[in-house]
Design an enzyme around this catalytic site. Structure first.
Site, short mmCIF file in Angstrom:
data_model
loop_
_atom_site.label_atom_id
_atom_site.label_comp_id
_atom_site.label_asym_id
_atom_site.label_seq_id
_atom_site.Cartn_x
_atom_site.Cartn_y
_atom_site.Cartn_z
N ASN A 1 0.83 -1.17 0.16
CA ASN A 1 -0.11 -0.05 0.04
C ASN A 1 0.79 1.23 0.12
OD1 ASN A 1 1.05 -0.09 2.48
ND2 ASN A 1 -1.11 -0.46 3.62
N ARG A 2 2.20 1.14 -0.19
CA ARG A 2 3.01 2.24 -0.41
C ARG A 2 2.74 3.01 -1.53
NH1 ARG A 2 7.59 4.62 2.02
NH2 ARG A 2 8.92 5.17 0.80
#
Lengths: 610, 322
Positions: B256-257
């Protein structure tokens, strides 16, 4: 000489690559350039030499013994590249043989505004004022990183030097031997004055000159080359005796001609103005005016008499070494890396991974040292010097001796050398009806994984230079593009299998038994139907036999195979293409080699002869 | 420090305001300054595209004339994480010398030719950027520090790529290409060569209006960036968060970066544009910088590629999410 003068005037040009120069010529150029730089930088200029043995420590600095210093026996000793703003010339006699550490240092230092050192407790940041000059044979360009080559702004050629009056040069050299001391090459006084005068002026670039500069390049791969051309044009204008205070398109054209650039656009080159004719590389040998910079090669002067009329070229002393100033002449192709097929290893500027099968045996050349926790391949001097740093803290007041701790251990960092060798004898005349690529793939994968070097022996390839002979393609790694290209060749007419095995035998023998070879294991893959039709003698003589050869080619191949069998450390495999006729031959070949045999699936189902 | 700064002023670095074109490169550096939590910038491009010059020029502009803290390829571990000062040790005066990672706290840590760095050093940087903490446990010293810094790396993909783990640590990536517009190229050449002449004049003790003007423009831009940094937290980004997630999903970004960086970068961009709310256009503008190096295809290539088709794909997602 003119290129050197420009590079002395313009800091942005102080990285010179001289193609095909002899060591003596480069040496002379270095001497002359040092004199020019001494004028433009108003200080003394030292030279340092980089070659194949430089390590990170010798380049950047390391702890060193200082026996003369009683209070502090260990001191930090700066490396060859220094960590100050002193003007030095870094000479690289052969760029293609430069050590990996030095190549990385070139990347870090050349063309940068600021240099930085962060090693073993030492920190320095300085404005680097190094001048670089390297020689390199054009034939070796393909092995060099384009990233490294791009750092060399100015490209010159020394080829014309070979066309000099060599007898006169030899006579002058002999004469110089009789003098007690060999003098450094010296600049003609007129040229010295011209450089001094050029320094005083800085002609402004005109828009037209900048536009002209862009016209010499087709597409955008950075702006470094354009900048080099314009800097060269600007220094040409500086040397142009101040008749114009601006850099004009004609100066750009002259600069382009000097390094061998041609216009990309259809715009015609402007003719040189009369006052700039002495800057013309092609200028004829009419006597030069004392105030003009010479760039006409001395060999253009027809006789000794006429040379004496050109005071610019005349050395101060007849017995001086060399008797004539060196001339770095224009090149036809300043950026050969743009058109040369790549044959270097991929990511060639990266530090090598440690992949030694036997860790106790450090094989590759030393390129530096690094901390270690295992006592193998220890760099003892570096280890002791590392320990020395802490001795003042480790020993008591009366303590004697040197206390070593595990954290002091240093081992050599070594360049990668292949410890495995894959030799493939590929008979191109039997590949048509079998799935040979799939059969060969596992061996190529093994070579990739093991970082093995590769020797491909082409038997009966369509591109063979000599039809009766096999030929060998060697590479440091299976990733070298020419291996792939060689594998994809079509079939020729003859099958010099015996010669191919002979080449393979010699290659294996050389790799396993020669000198300090690092190869520990060799894998030989022979992909052939065994139907050699050229006797070994015919291949070696490169002469078509006038007699009926019958099975001679096959028998010779089997004999060569027997010899390979006697080599130790060779694991041989025969890939059998399962030919329709003489299907026993691959098996006999495998038996002679002492090899395993693996069948390659055929693309056809043979009809059984009845 | 004063002496070092004085030395630095003698090093000729092209003023940031004189860099022509290179819009993506400049945007990425500026966003990383406005929003330090983005995690830094990777500039990947072929030789001679002015990557290093741009980084130094930018650092000089935003850090009061200082050059960035630079980690060169000759760096050894003790200089990266810290170690005993050798000169002092030899005098029986043990003194710890901080490494470059600590020196770069709240600044810009510049790694030139990051793909040529020793693997071991790369691993250390990877650990520190992943945790934001530097743990020094060596030579009898054991300390832990918070080290927030903006990591800026440059690389030439001709010499090999970076591992996906390290790529992911860079918030933004720019595929730096040469300016193709002839007018811009001409202006770039003129700026560089005029700068060299004017610098020589200034070194000779003469005044340079050209350099004075360029530096004044730099100060003006810096004020704008500083203002954007201060105002950034007031910018509302609520509406575009679903879009960021949708884009990260569409481009098959792992973890989810990707969406976080995308949202942060869009917010920073809106602040730079002096807007109070982040719009889909802001997201579209920064999407290549935040997503191109996180796509699965990057594992197979040394170079990130963002094509017009990708822009089209972004627009389709924007329309879909609404």
């Amino acid at each position: 000489m003119q290129g050197l003068a420009c590079a002395a005037l313009q800091p942005g040009l102080r990285s010179i690559l001289v193609f095909d120069s002899s060591p003596a010529m480069l040496e002379t150029a270095v001497g002359l350039w040092a004199e020019m730089l001494a004028i433009t930088t108003q200080g003394s200029v030292q030279s340092v030499y980089l070659g194949p043995t430089e390590t990170e420590e010798s380049l950047w600095g390391s702890m060193s013994l200082a026996p003369e210093n009683k209070t502090q026996p260990f001191v930090w000793k700066a490396g060859l590249l220094g960590n100050d703003s002193a003007v030095r010339i870094v000479v690289i006699p052969d760029l293609s043989r430069l050590s990996l550490s030095a190549a990385r240092a070139c990347i870090a230092l050349m063309g940068t505004e600021v240099a930085q050192l962060e090693r073993y407790g030492h920190q320095a940041r300085w404005r680097s004022q190094l001048g670089w000059i390297a020689g390199c044979p054009r034939s070796q360009i393909k092995f060099l990183s384009p990233h490294l080559l791009d750092r060399f702004a100015l490209r010159l050629s020394g080829q014309e030097f070979q066309r000099r009056d060599r007898t006169t040069a030899l006579r002058a050299w002999f004469a110089s031997l009789e003098t007690p001391q060999t003098k450094e090459p010296t600049l003609p006084t007129e040229l010295r004055q011209q450089i001094e005068a050029a320094q005083q002026q800085r002609p402004a670039l005109t828009d037209a000159a900048c536009e002209r500069g862009l016209a010499y390049f087709s597409d955008g791969e950075g702006l470094r080359r354009e900048l080099t051309l314009l800097r060269l044009a600007q220094s040409q204008a500086q040397l142009d005796k101040g008749k114009l205070s601006k850099v004009m398109p004609k100066h750009v054209d002259l600069a382009a001609r000097m390094i061998g650039l041609k216009l990309v656009s259809t715009e015609p080159e402007e003719p040189a103005l009369p006052e700039t004719k002495t800057l013309e590389p092609e200028a004829e040998a009419e006597p030069l005016q004392p105030e003009s910079l010479p760039d006409t090669p001395i060999e253009d002067t027809p006789s000794q008499e006429s040379r004496s009329e050109t005071p610019v070229y005349k050395p101060d002393s007849e017995a001086e070494f060399p008797s004539t100033p060196v001339e770095l002449n224009p090149v036809q192709e300043p950026y050969p890396e743009d058109h040369t097929p790549t044959e270097r290893e991929s990511a060639s500027l990266r530090l090598p991974a440690r992949r030694f099968r036997k860790a106790t045996m450090g094989r590759g050349p030393v390129i530096g040292v690094e901390p270690t926790t295992v006592p193998q391949d220890i760099a003892w001097v570096s280890t002791l010097l590392e320990a020395a740093k802490y001795q003042a803290m480790r020993t008591s007041e009366n303590g004697a001796g040197l206390t070593l701790q595990p954290t002091d251990l240093r081992r050599y960092r070594r360049a990668a050398v292949p410890e495995q060798l894959l030799t493939v004898v590929l008979d191109y005349t039997c590949l048509k009806e079998c799935q040979w690529q799939e059969a060969l793939l596992p061996y190529l994968q093994w070579a990739y994984i093991e970082r093995a070097s590769v020797c491909l022996v082409q038997v009966g390839a369509a591109t063979a230079g000599q039809e009766l002979q096999a030929q060998k393609v060697s590479a440091q790694s299976v990733l070298v593009p020419r291996v792939q290209v060689a594998l994809e060749q079509g079939a020729g007419l003859a099958t010099p299998l015996a010669h191919g095995l002979n080449l393979a035998q010699h290659s294996l023998r050389h790799a396993l038994q020669h000198g300090r070879s690092a190869v520990q294991q060799a894998v030989l893959v022979v992909l052939s139907d065994g139907r050699g039709n050229v006797p070994l003698e015919a291949s070696q003589m490169n002469r078509k036999p006038t007699y009926l050869v019958n099975r001679q080619g096959i028998e010779d191949a089997l004999q060569e195979a027997e010899q390979i069998r006697r080599l130790k450390q060779v694991e041989a495999v025969v890939l059998n293409p399962q030919p329709k006729y003489y299907s026993e031959l691959p098996i006999k070949l495998a038996q002679a080699l002492g090899a395993k045999i693996a069948d390659i699936p055929t693309l056809n189902v043979w009809e059984v002869d009845r | 420090m004063a002496q070092q700064q004085a030395e630095q002023t003698k090093i000729p670095v092209l003023p940031y305001s004189l860099i022509v074109g290179q819009a993506s490169l400049k945007l990425a550096l500026e966003l990383a300054y406005i929003m330090p939590r983005l995690g830094g910038v990777l500039l990947s491009g072929h030789r001679g595209t002015g990557k290093s010059t741009a980084v130094r020029a930018f650092a000089q502009m935003v850090y009061d004339g200082e050059l960035p803290v630079t980690l060169p390829i000759n760096a050894t571990e003790d200089r990266v994480v810290g170690g005993w000062d050798v000169r002092e040790m030899l005098q029986k005066n043990p003194k710890w010398k901080d490494g470059l990672l600590l020196e770069a706290t709240n600044k810009l840590l510049y790694v030139d030719e990051i793909n040529l760095l020793d693997d071991h050093i790369v691993n250390i940087i990877l650990d520190v950027t992943a945790t934001g903490k530097l743990v020094v446990a060596r030579d009898g010293n054991s300390e832990s520090y918070d080290v927030p810094f903006t990591l800026v790396g440059t690389m030439n993909p001709e010499e090999g790529g970076l591992r996906p783990q390290l790529l992911d640590r860079f918030g933004l990536m720019v595929n730096v290409t040469t300016e193709q517009d002839a007018t811009a190229r001409l202006q770039a050449l003129k700026n560089v060569l005029t700068f060299e002449d004017e610098w020589a004049k200034r070194e000779a003790g003469e005044n340079s209006t050209f350099l004075d003007n360029a530096e004044a423009q730099g100060r003006e831009l810096f004020d704008q960036l500083k203002s954007a940094q201060e105002e950034m937290r007031k910018v509302n980004a609520d509406k575009i968060l679903p879009l960021c997630v949708a884009l990260a999903t569409e481009f098959k970004v792992e973890g989810n970066r990707g969406e976080r960086v995308l949202a942060m970068a869009a917010r920073a961009y809106a602040a730079k544009e002096n807007q109070s709310e982040v719009t889909a256009d802001h997201v579209a503008k920064v999407a290549p910088l935040a997503l191109q190096h996180r796509r699965p295809t990057m594992a197979q290539n040394n170079e990130a590629v963002w094509s017009p088709d990708d822009d089209e794909q972004v627009q389709q997602v924007i329309e879909k999410v609404g």
